[in-house]
Design a protein around this motif. Structure first.
Motif, PDB file in Angstrom:
ATOM      1  N   UNK A 224       0.449   8.738   1.948  1.00 36.26           N
ATOM      2  CA  UNK A 224       1.124   7.623   1.831  1.00 36.26           C
ATOM      3  C   UNK A 224       0.869   6.509   3.202  1.00 36.26           C
ATOM      4  N   UNK A 225       1.108   7.293   4.373  1.00 37.76           N
ATOM      5  CA  UNK A 225       0.894   6.810   5.625  1.00 37.76           C
ATOM      6  C   UNK A 225      -0.716   6.621   5.770  1.00 37.76           C
ATOM      7  N   UNK A 226      -1.470   7.392   5.661  1.00 38.23           N
ATOM      8  CA  UNK A 226      -2.882   7.414   5.997  1.00 38.23           C
ATOM      9  C   UNK A 226      -3.536   6.219   5.320  1.00 38.23           C
ATOM     10  N   UNK A 227      -3.100   6.174   4.053  1.00 41.46           N
ATOM     11  CA  UNK A 227      -3.808   5.008   3.360  1.00 41.46           C
ATOM     12  C   UNK A 227      -3.293   3.923   3.863  1.00 41.46           C
ATOM     13  N   UNK A 228      -1.920   3.613   4.106  1.00 44.58           N
ATOM     14  CA  UNK A 228      -1.714   2.248   4.682  1.00 44.58           C
ATOM     15  C   UNK A 228      -2.140   1.998   5.929  1.00 44.58           C
ATOM     16  N   UNK A 229      -2.512   2.891   6.649  1.00 49.67           N
ATOM     17  CA  UNK A 229      -2.984   2.735   8.222  1.00 49.67           C
ATOM     18  C   UNK A 229      -4.355   2.547   8.362  1.00 49.67           C
ATOM     19  N   UNK A 230      -4.976   2.715   7.129  1.00 55.13           N
ATOM     20  CA  UNK A 230      -6.655   3.023   7.042  1.00 55.13           C
ATOM     21  C   UNK A 230      -6.912   1.446   6.658  1.00 55.13           C
ATOM     22  N   UNK A 231      -7.253   0.403   7.635  1.00 50.39           N
ATOM     23  CA  UNK A 231      -7.668  -0.989   7.375  1.00 50.39           C
ATOM     24  C   UNK A 231      -9.059  -0.861   6.320  1.00 50.39           C
ATOM     25  N   UNK A 232     -10.075   0.002   7.006  1.00 47.92           N
ATOM     26  CA  UNK A 232     -11.323   0.045   6.170  1.00 47.92           C
ATOM     27  C   UNK A 232     -10.864   0.373   4.495  1.00 47.92           C
ATOM     28  N   UNK A 233      -9.910   1.406   4.238  1.00 51.91           N
ATOM     29  CA  UNK A 233      -9.639   1.839   3.027  1.00 51.91           C
ATOM     30  C   UNK A 233      -9.092   0.530   2.374  1.00 51.91           C
ATOM     31  N   UNK A 234      -8.206  -0.108   2.917  1.00 49.70           N
ATOM     32  CA  UNK A 234      -7.352  -1.268   2.337  1.00 49.70           C
ATOM     33  C   UNK A 234      -8.324  -2.304   2.035  1.00 49.70           C
ATOM     34  N   UNK A 235      -9.201  -2.737   2.670  1.00 48.65           N
ATOM     35  CA  UNK A 235     -10.270  -3.614   2.571  1.00 48.65           C
ATOM     36  C   UNK A 235     -11.190  -3.303   1.592  1.00 48.65           C
ATOM     37  N   UNK A 236     -11.964  -2.180   1.751  1.00 48.13           N
ATOM     38  CA  UNK A 236     -13.213  -1.663   1.142  1.00 48.13           C
ATOM     39  C   UNK A 236     -12.891  -0.691   0.158  1.00 48.13           C
ATOM     40  N   UNK A 237     -11.804   0.017  -0.116  1.00 46.13           N
ATOM     41  CA  UNK A 237     -11.767   0.988  -1.058  1.00 46.13           C
ATOM     42  C   UNK A 237     -11.716   0.361  -2.446  1.00 46.13           C
ATOM     43  N   UNK A 238     -11.929   1.357  -3.354  1.00 49.38           N
ATOM     44  CA  UNK A 238     -12.093   0.945  -4.587  1.00 49.38           C
ATOM     45  C   UNK A 238     -10.772   0.384  -5.266  1.00 49.38           C
TER      46      UNK A 238
END
Ligand SMILES: [Fe+2]
Length: 299
Positions: A224-238
């Motif tokens: 939960x925390x890693x996803x939320x703090x990962x700006x690249x995932x938030x922007x470019x994740x599927x």
């Protein structure tokens, strides 16, 4: 782009139901689709409010110390109503919404009829933008995440949620929806810190957690925390964007389906818990998925 369209057709299943209690509109594969992490979407299933109930749609009705008004169905306990005169009306609305949700489960997910536990629901009156602006990144639910709660370990138990947009001004509830859980878990597990039973014991002793955090809870919270703090995932994740208009409802396992609330105001939400063993296909649960990938028991 092709990848995003594929996610679209894979992640949302639409139902024609327009009545909470009518025994029609069931699709026999609904439970399987839901357990795969898909969202069951009911574009015509609204929850119309009478004039008196419409007057409850006011953010000032929420206790300023709380995010939402919540109702514990089993204990008949309501929390977060700022105006005690209005409490009986809110209680009645949430009790009735629970009854409607139970009837919907009987029709659409009959296998869950007798095994769903611990019903609690909430009346959400603030615009998403308001609490987003006030929150730290960890509490910011406009970042893609799966539900996991720091103080309440749940030992693999499933979090089933029903949502209904009751906005009276025509405003959609807008979500982003992310990739399937197994793909998400493969992506993040290598990045997560190891589990410490001692730390878990200590957090419980210090009343940081209500019960000791299991290895499973540790991984879910970390994810939960890693996803939320990962700006690249938030922007470019599927991911896809899905709009839920007023007068529509949707169901998902919020511990499994990555989701982010982007905008909207006024919503009813019903939560149930479900044991992994009571699922149609327990192997699809986050617990079993994480156990398979890590080759550990986790509980
Ligand atoms: Fe969430």
């Amino acid at each position: 782009m092709a990848e995003k369209n594929q996610l679209d057709t894979q992640s949302i299943i639409t139902f024609p139901n327009d009545d909470w209690r009518a025994k029609t509109g069931a699709i026999s594969s609904a439970v399987e689709e839901l357990e795969q992490g898909k969202i069951l979407f009911f574009p015509h299933l609204g929850y119309p409010l009478n004039t008196q109930q419409q007057s409850l749609l006011d953010p000032a009705l929420v206790d300023p110390k709380r995010k939402n008004i919540s109702y514990d169905v089993g204990r008949h306990q309501i929390k977060g109503v700022a105006n005690s005169e209005k409490e009986p009306q809110v209680r009645k609305l949430l009790e009735d919404y629970y009854q409607a949700c139970s009837a919907l489960i009987d029709t659409v997910l009959p296998e869950y009829q007798s095994v769903l536990r611990r019903p609690v629901n909430s009346l959400r009156l603030h615009p998403v933008s308001e609490w987003r602006n006030k929150s730290s990144w960890r509490k910011d639910d406009s970042r893609l995440h799966v539900d996991a709660f720091p103080s309440r370990p749940n030992y693999g138990e499933r979090i089933l949620r029903i949502f209904t947009n009751i906005n009276p001004h025509g405003e959609d509830r807008v979500w982003r929806i992310g990739e399937p859980f197994p793909q998400l878990a493969e992506r993040y597990l290598p990045k997560l810190a190891g589990f410490s039973p001692f730390k878990s014991w200590l957090q419980h002793k210090l009343h940081i957690t209500k019960t000791p955090r299991s290895h499973y809870d540790h991984l879910m919270l970390q994810m939960h925390d890693k996803m939320k703090s990962d700006d690249n995932y938030q922007k470019n994740g599927q991911q896809i964007t899905q709009r839920f208009p007023p007068g529509s409802s949707w169901i998902c396992f919020s511990d499994q389906t990555p989701h982010a609330a982007m905008s909207g105001q006024f919503m009813l939400e019903q939560t149930f818990l479900l044991s992994v063993k009571d699922m149609h296909n327990p192997d699809a649960s986050p617990l079993r998925t994480l156990q398979r990938i890590t080759n550990k028991r986790l509980l």
